[in-house]
Scaffold this active site. Structure first.
Site, PDB file in Angstrom:
ATOM      1  N   LYS A 265       1.167  -1.325  -0.150  1.00 46.21           N
ATOM      2  CA  LYS A 265      -0.130  -0.225   0.468  1.00 46.21           C
ATOM      3  C   LYS A 265       0.171   1.563  -0.193  1.00 46.21           C
ATOM      4  O   LYS A 265       0.736   2.242  -1.474  1.00 46.21           O
ATOM      5  CB  LYS A 265      -0.797   0.055   1.155  1.00 46.21           C
ATOM      6  CG  LYS A 265      -1.106   1.576   1.596  1.00 46.21           C
ATOM      7  CD  LYS A 265      -2.746   1.281   0.471  1.00 46.21           C
ATOM      8  CE  LYS A 265      -3.743   2.922   0.750  1.00 46.21           C
ATOM      9  NZ  LYS A 265      -3.133   4.232   1.638  1.00 46.21           N
TER      10      LYS A 265
ATOM     11  N   ASP B 128      -6.721   0.269   0.060  1.00 46.38           N
ATOM     12  CA  ASP B 128      -6.568   0.345   1.266  1.00 46.38           C
ATOM     13  C   ASP B 128      -8.420  -0.338   1.212  1.00 46.38           C
ATOM     14  O   ASP B 128      -8.593  -1.151   1.020  1.00 46.38           O
ATOM     15  CB  ASP B 128      -6.676   2.036   1.537  1.00 46.38           C
ATOM     16  CG  ASP B 128      -8.223   2.324   0.333  1.00 46.38           C
ATOM     17  OD1 ASP B 128      -8.784   2.246   0.734  1.00 46.38           O
ATOM     18  OD2 ASP B 128      -7.261   3.137   0.128  1.00 46.38           O
TER      19      ASP B 128
END
Length: 270
Positions: free
Chosen positions: A210, A229
């Site tokens: 991420k 996310d």
DNA sequence: GCTCAGGCAGGCT
DNA sequence: AGCCTGCCTGAG
């Protein structure tokens, strides 16, 4: 001497409050004040775009690039319209720009972002700058640069305690040391493929999928990056469980930003 | 007290 | 290669 420049189809709220950057401050008059590198900018929303106020032409070049003025977002939105949900999200958020931010600042900012919320991320970053950056202007209550890697690499975890960044402190230091000693050459990532850049960034402790994707997208403008996310996970599960639509093409990162804004707006309203 | 926040490392199977 | 679990901190 002040110069004014206008960029079309840039929505400041959509762009600067979308979680890709953390250092813009909204003023009482509705304008935003920000700093990147040693460039300071005041920018205001006008009817069909945004108005930049700068003191020299070098700053103008810097900021026009920062706001990604060259990319043809209209064409991208048109391309995305082949998918119903994405097309709707894109048209509703057509003023979003994917910023071209400073790599080191972006790296540290998204390391700080992990398992954290936006108000706290913003607070930690401003304390980082006010403690270890350089005060380059007294305007707007003071403007501090983002500290460079060498400065941070020389610090100890105790030095960083005032940030209240918790377990992320050792990640900040690991990234700073690697950049300062040349183990990581951030400039070299501009010329890397998305996959290579991602693998390279993930050699830093505290950088996973991420964080790496956010840095590749929001600093290096690698639009193949699709930061995933919890919000995006939910929307993908709901609309794209069979895979992302073909029309995203090489612009998955831009699509992600439209979807994120769209989903956030329509779920927080309830 | 608890949970959650734009995840990741480390250890396990 | 895929699943746990703990983690600083502060707000609700």
């Amino acid at each position: 001497m002040e110069y004014h420049y206008k960029t079309r189809c840039l929505d400041l709220k959509q762009t600067l409050e979308s979680g890709q950057c953390f250092r813009w401050r909204k003023q009482d008059d509705g304008s935003y004040v920000g700093i990147a590198g040693s460039h300071v900018l005041k920018i205001s929303q006008v009817r069909d775009g945004a108005l930049l106020t700068v003191s020299n032409k070098e700053d103008a070049d810097y900021w026009l690039k920062y706001f990604d003025s060259e990319t043809d977002y209209e064409a991208v939105i048109k391309q995305f319209s082949a998918d119903k949900t994405l097309g709707e999200a894109a048209r509703e958020n057509s003023g979003i720009r994917i910023l071209r931010q400073e790599p080191f600042e972006t790296l540290i900012s998204f390391i700080i972002s992990q398992n954290n919320n936006i108000p706290r991320i913003t607070g930690i970053i401003s304390r980082l700058c006010e403690n270890f950056g350089e005060r380059i202007s007294d305007e707007y209550g003071g403007m501090w640069t983002f500290p460079d890697a060498g400065r941070l690499a020389a610090l100890s975890p105790e030095d960083l305690a005032p940030l209240r960044a918790g377990f992320r402190v050792r990640y900040i230091l690991d990234a700073s040391v690697k950049v300062a000693d040349g183990t990581i050459d951030l400039d070299s990532i501009y010329d890397m493929s998305y996959d290579d850049g991602k693998a390279y960034l993930k050699t830093i402790t505290g950088v996973g999928d991420k964080v790496a994707d956010c840095v590749l997208l929001f600093a290096y403008h690698k639009t193949s990056a699709f930061p995933t996310d919890v919000w995006i996970k939910r929307i993908v599960a709901e609309y794209y469980s069979d895979g992302l639509p073909e029309c995203m093409g090489e612009y998955k990162g831009i699509a992600q930003q439209y979807l994120f804004e769209y989903f956030r707006k329509h779920s927080s309203a309830t």
